[in-house]
Design a protein around this motif. Structure first.
Motif, short mmCIF file in Angstrom:
data_model
loop_
_atom_site.label_atom_id
_atom_site.label_comp_id
_atom_site.label_asym_id
_atom_site.label_seq_id
_atom_site.Cartn_x
_atom_site.Cartn_y
_atom_site.Cartn_z
N TYR A 413 0.84 -1.21 0.00
CA TYR A 413 0.00 0.00 0.00
C TYR A 413 0.87 1.26 0.00
O TYR A 413 0.67 2.17 -0.80
CB TYR A 413 -0.93 0.02 1.22
CG TYR A 413 -1.45 1.39 1.55
CD1 TYR A 413 -2.41 2.01 0.73
CD2 TYR A 413 -0.95 2.11 2.64
CE1 TYR A 413 -2.85 3.29 1.00
CE2 TYR A 413 -1.39 3.39 2.91
CZ TYR A 413 -2.34 3.99 2.09
OH TYR A 413 -2.77 5.25 2.35
N SER A 414 1.88 1.30 0.90
CA SER A 414 2.65 2.54 1.07
C SER A 414 3.43 2.93 -0.19
O SER A 414 3.75 4.10 -0.38
CB SER A 414 3.58 2.46 2.28
OG SER A 414 4.39 1.32 2.19
N VAL A 448 -9.26 -2.18 2.32
CA VAL A 448 -9.74 -2.17 0.93
C VAL A 448 -8.76 -1.46 0.00
O VAL A 448 -8.86 -1.59 -1.22
CB VAL A 448 -11.14 -1.52 0.76
CG1 VAL A 448 -12.22 -2.34 1.39
CG2 VAL A 448 -11.15 -0.09 1.25
N LYS A 449 -7.80 -0.73 0.57
CA LYS A 449 -6.83 -0.02 -0.28
C LYS A 449 -5.74 -0.95 -0.79
O LYS A 449 -4.91 -0.56 -1.60
CB LYS A 449 -6.17 1.11 0.54
CG LYS A 449 -7.15 2.15 1.04
CD LYS A 449 -6.43 3.11 1.97
CE LYS A 449 -7.39 4.10 2.62
NZ LYS A 449 -6.71 4.90 3.64
N ILE A 450 -5.73 -2.17 -0.29
CA ILE A 450 -4.65 -3.11 -0.62
C ILE A 450 -5.21 -4.24 -1.47
O ILE A 450 -6.32 -4.71 -1.23
CB ILE A 450 -4.04 -3.68 0.69
CG1 ILE A 450 -3.46 -2.53 1.53
CG2 ILE A 450 -2.96 -4.71 0.41
CD1 ILE A 450 -3.29 -2.88 2.98
N THR A 490 -17.82 10.66 3.97
CA THR A 490 -16.43 10.50 4.43
C THR A 490 -15.69 9.38 3.70
O THR A 490 -14.47 9.32 3.73
CB THR A 490 -16.38 10.18 5.95
OG1 THR A 490 -17.11 8.97 6.18
CG2 THR A 490 -16.97 11.30 6.78
N ALA A 491 -16.41 8.48 3.02
CA ALA A 491 -15.78 7.30 2.40
C ALA A 491 -14.80 7.70 1.30
O ALA A 491 -15.06 8.60 0.51
CB ALA A 491 -16.84 6.37 1.83
N SER A 492 -13.66 7.00 1.28
CA SER A 492 -12.65 7.24 0.24
C SER A 492 -13.10 6.59 -1.07
O SER A 492 -13.98 5.72 -1.07
CB SER A 492 -11.32 6.62 0.67
OG SER A 492 -11.49 5.20 0.76
N ALA A 493 -12.47 7.00 -2.16
CA ALA A 493 -12.80 6.41 -3.47
C ALA A 493 -12.53 4.91 -3.46
O ALA A 493 -13.28 4.12 -4.04
CB ALA A 493 -11.99 7.09 -4.57
N SER A 494 -11.45 4.49 -2.76
CA SER A 494 -11.11 3.05 -2.75
C SER A 494 -12.17 2.23 -2.00
O SER A 494 -12.35 1.05 -2.28
CB SER A 494 -9.73 2.82 -2.16
OG SER A 494 -9.51 3.62 -1.05
#
Length: 721
Positions: A413-414, A448-450, A490-494
């Protein structure tokens, strides 16, 4: 044909044909699985997302099967070779393998030994041998077929060519193949040997290994495949050769003719060894691998679901700690909303060992930001970092706890484009520390970003069909995100892109709209978002929450299509819409005596009514609240502190076919073998444990050299240490 597919799916999944039919229609109309599972219960008879995903998988396979049958029938018909019997066999075939078997004799062939022999005019000789009626020696019969021009110089050349034609004819016979495959599956054994017995490897238990095909467990199949791929093992299937040759001889040799029988016996053996056996071995191994992969993907999916559905630890200021040696430990302070307030690097571990200086910095951060929880990644130097944290906590007057968090995928992710967009001014270490803090605050929103494959709760994931694995895990993430729902403001696009009906592009457009126009006030406002049309709105609206918006129903999972019914229901119960947000509707279910009658009056289904009532009683309830909470610690254990018989509480980190790995607070997870999970016989550990479960275990043995801990869950009384 479609009716047959519906019937077959219904039988396989043990559901009604009407349920299967309704689900297929809804899928074909472009509805997503989460939407069908939540908002079309009346139509499907309340099939859940797991059953619907299996149904979708089978539907795809069976439709591909029907398509393949049509292609095969049309190809054979074009050749003018389609008989009624063959048509019937193809139409009745239940698998792609059987369709391939039936098509084999008619498939356009590359040049083989048999086609070359046919070009030399040797087919009549092959037919003569197969008839088994000649009263002359074959060396005599073959003389007619000599042809210098076509390089058939001797009777031996002619007979050899005829044998090649017969061998291929035997190999192409679908009935023979089907029988031999069944026999090999039933009585065959998978055998593996070491390429070099002296070489040390993790595959040593397979250096001299054999097991019946029928009994081979999925994890063994995948281990053998990997050992073979890495060139440590030679793996093959040993079939019951004598029985197979006996069967073929019975089928092919129909007359006891001394002129033809010996030649046919040789040809049968050649056909089996050269053509049939390798192909069937390949097919069976592919099938075993596919089955093992499907099983491993199911386990991976179940583990991933449990990990994603771990309850968030809300309302805490968290210090995320990404441990390391040479480059220092990266720290990030994250507030209750997930916002990063501060980052720094300390060097308490080797080679710098600046312990006191690091403690001073930590005390300053904890005091300044009122940190109540430290989240430590479980990677390199985690053990040493944990020891420093424990020593520090003893010196503090504030009530601070710590938790060890799996950092699987944090480095992926990073270094990702997404992390760069989210934290453009941070280096990878700072991003990683922020992710480790957020993982404990809201595991779902962060994970969920990974890429799900990088989350580290599976086995052999790199050896599998990557497309199938990605699809299955994507489905798991989608189901989890939709079960929980998201805060639209507040939810991110990912996170948004996993919501039913929302693509990556639309997710970005929602965030862009929010940034330009401020908070969404109603769900209907979504229709103003670029590319989000009525169909996407229908699919996504129920999973989007708006807290403190204009319409109290927008904060619930009641779908906008049911708003009129919900308002009418409130009126009938003597309640107001304002009662929803105020939480005044607890216990309204007790006021309803006859759901069927009330549903009729409201012109909705009884199941939909039950869901609406449940939601109004407890708006936007979070299913994760029912899951076991992570263990927060204040002290540390080391592996050398462990003794046989010691009892501890631990968290299940990974579940695999042969057991479960449990984090008991030392750096190394302990293994509870499947035989030690419970007293009754179980086929799979998932029947009893899941990732994230907090379990009581007893230490059986500790091997410090091999860094192995054996645990048992078979504990007679409930004493813990």
């Amino acid at each position: 044909m479609a009716l047959d597919i519906i019937k077959k799916i219904a039988q396989e999944l043990e559901i009604k044909e009407s349920q299967a039919d309704a689900a297929v229609k809804l899928i074909d109309e472009g509805n997503t699985i989460p939407f069908i599972a939540r908002y079309r219960k009346e139509a499907t008879g309340a099939l859940n997302d797991e059953v619907l995903r299996m149904l979708y998988e089978r539907l795809t396979y069976l439709r591909n099967l029907e398509e393949k049958k049509e292609q095969v029938l049309s190809s054979i018909e074009e050749q003018g070779k389609l008989t009624e019997e063959l048509r019937k066999q193809i139409l009745e075939a239940q698998t792609l393998v059987v369709v391939d078997d039936l098509y084999r004799p008619y498939r356009p062939k590359r040049r083989t030994r048999a086609t070359i022999a046919k070009e030399k005019g040797l087919e009549p000789l092959a037919n003569l041998i197969l008839l088994q009626k000649t009263d002359k020696p074959l060396s005599e019969e073959a003389l007619v077929f000599l042809n210098e021009e076509k390089e058939v110089h001797t009777a031996e050349d002619a007979i050899a060519g005829a044998k090649d034609i017969i061998a291929e004819h035997i190999s192409d016979e679908a009935d023979y193949r089907i029988h031999i495959r069944k026999l090999t599956e039933k009585e065959g054994r998978v055998v593996s040997l070491a390429k070099d017995e002296k070489e040390e490897s993790v595959y040593e238990m397979y250096y001299e290994f054999e097991e019946p095909v029928l009994k081979l467990a999925g994890h063994r199949i995948l281990a053998l495949n990997r050992g073979e791929k890495e060139k440590f093992l030679t793996v093959k299937i040993e079939a019951p050769k004598e029985r197979i040759l006996g069967y073929l001889e019975k089928k092919v040799i129909i007359r006891d003719n001394p002129n033809t029988s010996p030649v046919l016996k040789e040809t049968i053996e050649d056909s089996y060894q050269r053509l049939i056996e390798p192909a069937i071995e390949r097919e069976i191994r592919n099938e075993l691998t596919e089955r093992a992969e499907d099983g491993a993907i199911r386990v991976f999916g179940k583990n991933l679901e449990q990990l994603l559905m771990q309850p968030p630890i809300v309302g805490k200021m968290v210090l995320g700690w990404d441990p390391a040696f040479r480059t220092g430990c990266k720290l990030a302070i994250v507030d209750e909303t997930g916002k990063v307030l501060d980052t720094t690097v300390i060097y308490p571990t080797a080679p710098q060992n600046k312990v006191e200086e690091s403690k001073k910095i930590l005390k300053g951060l904890i005091s300044k930001y009122q940190v109540s929880l430290i989240s430590i990644g479980n990677g390199t130097a985690s053990r040493e970092s944990e020891q420093i944290v424990v020593d520090l906590l003893k010196e503090l007057s504030l009530p601070v706890q710590y938790v060890i968090v799996s950092e699987a995928g944090a480095s992926v992710y990073s270094a990702s484009k997404l992390a760069t967009e989210e934290f453009p001014n941070f280096d990878v270490g700072q991003r990683s520390a922020a992710s480790i803090a957020r993982r404990i605050q809201d595991p779902l929103a962060e994970l969920v970003k990974i890429d799900p494959k990088s989350i580290g709760v599976g086995q052999y994931q790199h050896d599998m069909n990557q497309k199938k694995l990605s699809e299955a895990l994507g489905g798991v993430v989608e189901d989890c995100v939709n079960k929980v729902g998201v805060d639209l403001n507040t939810a991110s696009a990912s996170l948004l892109e996993y919501i039913s009906g929302i693509s990556k592009t639309i997710a970005k457009n929602i965030v862009a709209y929010r940034e330009e126009h401020g908070k969404f006030q109603t769900r209907r406002e979504l229709l103003k978002v670029s590319k989000l049309g009525p169909k996407a709105f229908e699919q996504c609206a129920g999973f989007m929450r708006i807290i403190d918006g204009k319409n109290p129903l927008d904060a619930t999972s009641v779908h906008p299509e049911s708003y009129d019914a919900a308002k009418e229901l409130l009126k009938k119960l003597g309640c107001q819409e304002a009662d929803i947000a105020a939480g005044n509707l607890k216990g309204i279910s007790k006021k309803i005596k006859d759901y069927a009658q009330l549903a009729k009056e409201l012109e909705i289904g009884a199941m939909t009514l039950e869901d609406i009532v449940k939601e109004l009683e407890k708006p936007a309830r979070d299913p994760r609240d029912e899951m076991p909470k992570p263990i927060l610690r204040t002290d540390v254990l080391e592996m050398k502190d462990l003794k046989a018989g010691m009892r501890l509480k631990g968290t299940v980190r990974n579940v695999i076919d042969f057991g479960a790995f449990v984090d008991i607070g030392v750096h190394q997870d302990g293994l509870v073998h499947i035989s030690q999970i419970c007293d009754r016989y179980i086929k799979h550990p998932l029947e009893v444990v899941s990732v994230g479960d907090v379990v009581e275990v007893e230490v059986m043995s500790v091997d410090l050299n091999k860094q192995r801990i054996q645990l048992t869950m078979k504990i007679q009384d409930s004493v813990t240490s």
